[in-house]
Design a protein around this motif. Structure first.
Motif, PDB file in Angstrom:
ATOM      1  N   ALA A 140       0.837  -1.207   0.000  1.00 36.13           N
ATOM      2  CA  ALA A 140       0.000   0.000   0.000  1.00 36.13           C
ATOM      3  C   ALA A 140       0.870   1.254   0.000  1.00 36.13           C
ATOM      4  N   ASP A 141       1.926   1.264   0.804  1.00 36.55           N
ATOM      5  CA  ASP A 141       2.842   2.412   0.835  1.00 36.55           C
ATOM      6  C   ASP A 141       3.521   2.601  -0.518  1.00 36.55           C
ATOM      7  N   ASP A 144       0.949   4.022  -2.970  1.00 40.98           N
ATOM      8  CA  ASP A 144       0.652   5.419  -2.656  1.00 40.98           C
ATOM      9  C   ASP A 144       1.861   6.323  -2.850  1.00 40.98           C
ATOM     10  N   ARG A 148       1.480   5.948  -7.459  1.00 37.06           N
ATOM     11  CA  ARG A 148       0.515   7.042  -7.645  1.00 37.06           C
ATOM     12  C   ARG A 148       1.175   8.285  -8.229  1.00 37.06           C
TER      13      ARG A 148
END
Length: 172
Positions: A140-141, A144, A148
């Protein structure tokens, strides 16, 4: 009537910070006069208690017994190949305990995490579940913090390069 209490060995992998809920008892009574009872964890969704079962069926019920608790996942739109997408839960699963597994290690509760479709990560003990959760946090990190911004830059560059284009990529 003969009653047999069926117990479990103590869990040596327990976490001392976890509150242990009081358990219950399940009972399976056979038509032949035998009754088996055992510990039913407070977290288990279903009670396997039954009565009027044949002795042969009692043996099968004990062998197939699985205490289970479901946990929810995240709802997301998932797509398979070029099919239309659909909402599906991802990373949901169960905590399972098979108290009469042939392998004694299989008698301890484990987490089974459903990724999506027919993909699972099975047999996670508390340490394994923590490692799995840590890997999801790292992913997830990464999504993100790195993917992203790269996506945002790619979209900006694409939009600047194709300012007069239509949405489907053709020229206007």
């Amino acid at each position: 009537m003969r009653t047999v209490h069926v117990g479990l060995a103590a869990d040596s992998d327990s976490d001392t910070d976890v509150r242990v809920l009081p358990g219950r008892t399940w009972t399976i009574a056979s038509t032949d006069g035998y009754t088996a009872t055992g510990y039913l964890p407070a977290w288990a969704d279903d009670d396997p208690s039954a009565s009027g079962v044949s002795l042969a069926r009692l043996v099968v019920l004990l062998g197939d017994m699985c205490h289970q608790a479901h946990f929810s996942g995240q709802w997301m739109r998932v797509v398979r190949a070029r099919e239309a997408g659909e909402e599906s839960a991802v990373f949901s699963g169960t905590i399972d305990c098979t108290p009469y597994a042939e392998d004694p290690a299989g008698r301890l509760p484990v987490a089974n995490v459903w990724i999506v479709d027919d993909y699972w990560v099975n047999g996670l003990d508390p340490t394994g579940l923590a490692e799995f959760a840590a890997r999801l946090r790292v992913q997830a990190d990464y999504l993100d913090g790195e993917v992203r911004p790269l996506l945002a830059a790619a979209r900006s560059e694409w939009t600047a390069r194709h300012a007069g284009s239509t949405v489907n990529g053709g020229s206007s």
